[in-house]
Design a protein around this motif. Structure first.
Motif, PDB file in Angstrom:
ATOM      1  N   VAL A 110       0.832  -1.201   0.000  1.00 48.95           N
ATOM      2  CA  VAL A 110       0.000   0.000   0.000  1.00 48.95           C
ATOM      3  C   VAL A 110       0.868   1.253   0.000  1.00 48.95           C
ATOM      4  CG1 VAL A 110      -1.532   1.379   1.463  1.00 48.95           C
ATOM      5  CG2 VAL A 110      -2.079  -1.013   0.980  1.00 48.95           C
ATOM      6  N   SER A 111       1.900   1.271   0.841  1.00 43.90           N
ATOM      7  CA  SER A 111       2.758   2.445   0.925  1.00 43.90           C
ATOM      8  C   SER A 111       3.469   2.706  -0.397  1.00 43.90           C
ATOM      9  CB  SER A 111       3.784   2.267   2.044  1.00 43.90           C
ATOM     10  OG  SER A 111       3.143   2.210   3.299  1.00 43.90           O
ATOM     11  N   ALA A 112       3.834   1.647  -1.102  1.00 45.16           N
ATOM     12  CA  ALA A 112       4.474   1.824  -2.402  1.00 45.16           C
ATOM     13  C   ALA A 112       3.503   2.442  -3.399  1.00 45.16           C
ATOM     14  CB  ALA A 112       4.992   0.485  -2.916  1.00 45.16           C
ATOM     15  N   VAL A 113       2.278   1.947  -3.435  1.00 47.64           N
ATOM     16  CA  VAL A 113       1.294   2.441  -4.405  1.00 47.64           C
ATOM     17  C   VAL A 113       0.961   3.908  -4.156  1.00 47.64           C
ATOM     18  CG1 VAL A 113      -1.124   2.239  -5.124  1.00 47.64           C
ATOM     19  CG2 VAL A 113       0.306   0.198  -4.960  1.00 47.64           C
ATOM     20  N   GLY A 119      -1.457   6.512  -8.094  1.00 44.59           N
ATOM     21  CA  GLY A 119      -2.270   5.926  -7.044  1.00 44.59           C
ATOM     22  C   GLY A 119      -2.716   4.530  -7.433  1.00 44.59           C
ATOM     23  N   PHE A 120      -3.896   4.153  -7.007  1.00 44.94           N
ATOM     24  CA  PHE A 120      -4.390   2.800  -7.257  1.00 44.94           C
ATOM     25  C   PHE A 120      -4.897   2.644  -8.684  1.00 44.94           C
ATOM     26  CE2 PHE A 120      -4.394   2.756  -2.678  1.00 44.94           C
ATOM     27  CZ  PHE A 120      -4.083   1.439  -2.368  1.00 44.94           C
ATOM     28  N   SER A 121      -4.473   1.566  -9.302  1.00 43.56           N
ATOM     29  CA  SER A 121      -4.994   1.195 -10.613  1.00 43.56           C
ATOM     30  C   SER A 121      -6.352   0.516 -10.431  1.00 43.56           C
ATOM     31  CB  SER A 121      -4.038   0.235 -11.310  1.00 43.56           C
ATOM     32  OG  SER A 121      -4.655  -0.371 -12.428  1.00 43.56           O
ATOM     33  N   HIS A 122      -7.257   0.753 -11.377  1.00 44.12           N
ATOM     34  CA  HIS A 122      -8.562   0.081 -11.355  1.00 44.12           C
ATOM     35  C   HIS A 122      -8.673  -0.915 -12.503  1.00 44.12           C
ATOM     36  CE1 HIS A 122      -9.705   2.730  -8.141  1.00 44.12           C
ATOM     37  NE2 HIS A 122      -9.470   3.787  -8.888  1.00 44.12           N
ATOM     38  N   ASP A 123      -7.510  -1.366 -13.000  1.00 41.54           N
ATOM     39  CA  ASP A 123      -7.467  -2.309 -14.109  1.00 41.54           C
ATOM     40  C   ASP A 123      -7.124  -3.727 -13.662  1.00 41.54           C
ATOM     41  OD1 ASP A 123      -8.157  -0.502 -16.141  1.00 41.54           O
ATOM     42  OD2 ASP A 123      -6.097   0.240 -16.257  1.00 41.54           O
ATOM     43  N   ILE A 134     -12.216   5.760  -3.635  1.00 44.43           N
ATOM     44  CA  ILE A 134     -10.981   6.233  -3.009  1.00 44.43           C
ATOM     45  C   ILE A 134     -10.855   7.744  -3.148  1.00 44.43           C
ATOM     46  CG2 ILE A 134      -8.463   6.067  -2.961  1.00 44.43           C
ATOM     47  CD1 ILE A 134      -8.682   3.316  -4.244  1.00 44.43           C
ATOM     48  N   GLY A 135     -10.608   8.408  -2.025  1.00 38.63           N
ATOM     49  CA  GLY A 135     -10.223   9.812  -2.025  1.00 38.63           C
ATOM     50  C   GLY A 135      -8.740   9.916  -1.722  1.00 38.63           C
ATOM     51  N   TYR A 136      -8.079  10.947  -2.227  1.00 35.50           N
ATOM     52  CA  TYR A 136      -6.633  11.101  -2.059  1.00 35.50           C
ATOM     53  C   TYR A 136      -6.329  12.367  -1.253  1.00 35.50           C
ATOM     54  CZ  TYR A 136      -5.884   7.341  -5.395  1.00 35.50           C
ATOM     55  OH  TYR A 136      -5.872   6.112  -6.015  1.00 35.50           O
ATOM     56  N   HIS A 137      -5.371  12.240  -0.345  1.00 32.54           N
ATOM     57  CA  HIS A 137      -4.975  13.363   0.509  1.00 32.54           C
ATOM     58  C   HIS A 137      -3.464  13.524   0.457  1.00 32.54           C
ATOM     59  CE1 HIS A 137      -5.159  16.217   3.813  1.00 32.54           C
ATOM     60  NE2 HIS A 137      -4.221  15.527   4.455  1.00 32.54           N
ATOM     61  N   LEU A 164      -3.685   8.145   1.743  1.00 32.21           N
ATOM     62  CA  LEU A 164      -2.811   9.187   2.273  1.00 32.21           C
ATOM     63  C   LEU A 164      -1.506   9.129   1.487  1.00 32.21           C
ATOM     64  CD1 LEU A 164      -3.657   8.195   5.906  1.00 32.21           C
ATOM     65  CD2 LEU A 164      -4.287  10.390   4.902  1.00 32.21           C
ATOM     66  N   ARG A 165      -1.331  10.047   0.570  1.00 35.09           N
ATOM     67  CA  ARG A 165      -0.181   9.996  -0.330  1.00 35.09           C
ATOM     68  C   ARG A 165       1.134  10.001   0.463  1.00 35.09           C
ATOM     69  NH1 ARG A 165      -1.543  10.363  -5.581  1.00 35.09           N
ATOM     70  NH2 ARG A 165      -3.498  11.389  -6.181  1.00 35.09           N
ATOM     71  N   ASN A 166       2.101   9.213  -0.039  1.00 32.82           N
ATOM     72  CA  ASN A 166       3.413   9.076   0.601  1.00 32.82           C
ATOM     73  C   ASN A 166       3.307   8.516   2.015  1.00 32.82           C
ATOM     74  OD1 ASN A 166       3.349  11.924  -1.021  1.00 32.82           O
ATOM     75  ND2 ASN A 166       5.215  10.769  -1.478  1.00 32.82           N
TER      76      ASN A 166
END
Length: 245
Positions: A110-113, A119-123, A134-137, A164-166
């Motif tokens: 998760v931390s890597a993604v 961010g997260f792929s939906h494929d 998913i919301g991004y912060h 939570l980015r990074n």
């Protein structure tokens, strides 16, 4: 120190303890850091969270700490809570009445993604189930400060997952079982994404309509007291207990 609790709260304390133990067993824990919180029945702004200083596998129903959404102890059981959890968990419990359980984790995958701009792929099979959820912060440092609360809440919106980015993720659910299964889904999505992106060849894209259908089906199949989330959680607990002897 002994604290008397209602029968419904006692049952949830045992289940929340199982959730902590599962996270440790799967290797998703950060020793004494991170949190899983649960709203206390009948207490709109009270929730249970792990005592600071105990590893996840050491947590017991009695050691769980009851706090309000500002992090103030509602009962004294001899333990303290980690203030790093108050800003994130407190603001969600205070403003999202549909959310009763919040799990924060930063596993390796998760931390890597969330360190990547995409961010997260939906494929992928699991990533598709997270479409629109998913919301991004953006990273502002360790979540200690009250001034970040509003921004995190805005980033979460009505989503089920806050990336939570990074940093990591916070997953939100109406109950323990749903939150566990959502965390498991997020972790699987991250693991598969890392493997797929490390391989040669093009990623096979999914059409938006297929992604949305997968997300809707995942909600429908897993939700409710008799949904797949309850069965998955109970099966995971049984597997853990068998493995531990």
């Amino acid at each position: 120190m002994t604290t008397t609790v209602r029968a419904d709260e006692a049952a949830l304390r045992r289940e929340l303890t199982d959730f902590y133990h599962l996270v440790a067993w799967f290797g998703w824990d950060e020793i004494i850091f991170n949190h899983i919180s649960l709203r206390v029945p009948g207490e709109v702004h009270g929730y249970l969270v792990n005592p600071f200083g105990l590893a996840y596998e050491e947590i017991t129903p009695e050691s769980l700490v009851k706090v309000d959404t500002d992090g103030n102890l509602l009962e004294d059981n001899g333990y303290k809570a980690n203030p790093a959890g108050f800003a994130l968990h407190g603001v969600i419990h205070a403003n999202r009445p549909d959310v009763n359980c919040v799990a924060h984790a930063h596993t390796l995958a998760v931390s890597a993604v969330v360190n990547k701009a995409q961010g997260f792929s939906h494929d992928t099979f699991y990533g598709a189930q997270l479409t629109g959820r998913i919301g991004y912060h953006d990273f502002e440092g360790i979540t200690l400060y009250p001034e970040e609360k509003g921004r995190m809440l805005e980033s979460l919106g009505q989503h089920d997952v806050l990336a939570l980015r990074n940093h990591g993720v916070a997953v939100c659910g109406p109950d323990i079982a749903s939150t566990f299964m959502l965390l498991w889904t997020v972790e699987r999505a991250a693991q598969i994404q890392l493997l797929a992106q490390s391989m040669q060849d093009e990623q096979i894209p999914l059409a938006p309509i297929i992604r949305e259908k997968c997300a809707a089906d995942a909600r429908r199949i897993t939700g409710g007291s008799n949904g797949a989330a309850r069965m998955v959680f109970d099966a995971a607990v049984r597997r853990m207990r068998r493995a531990q002897g």
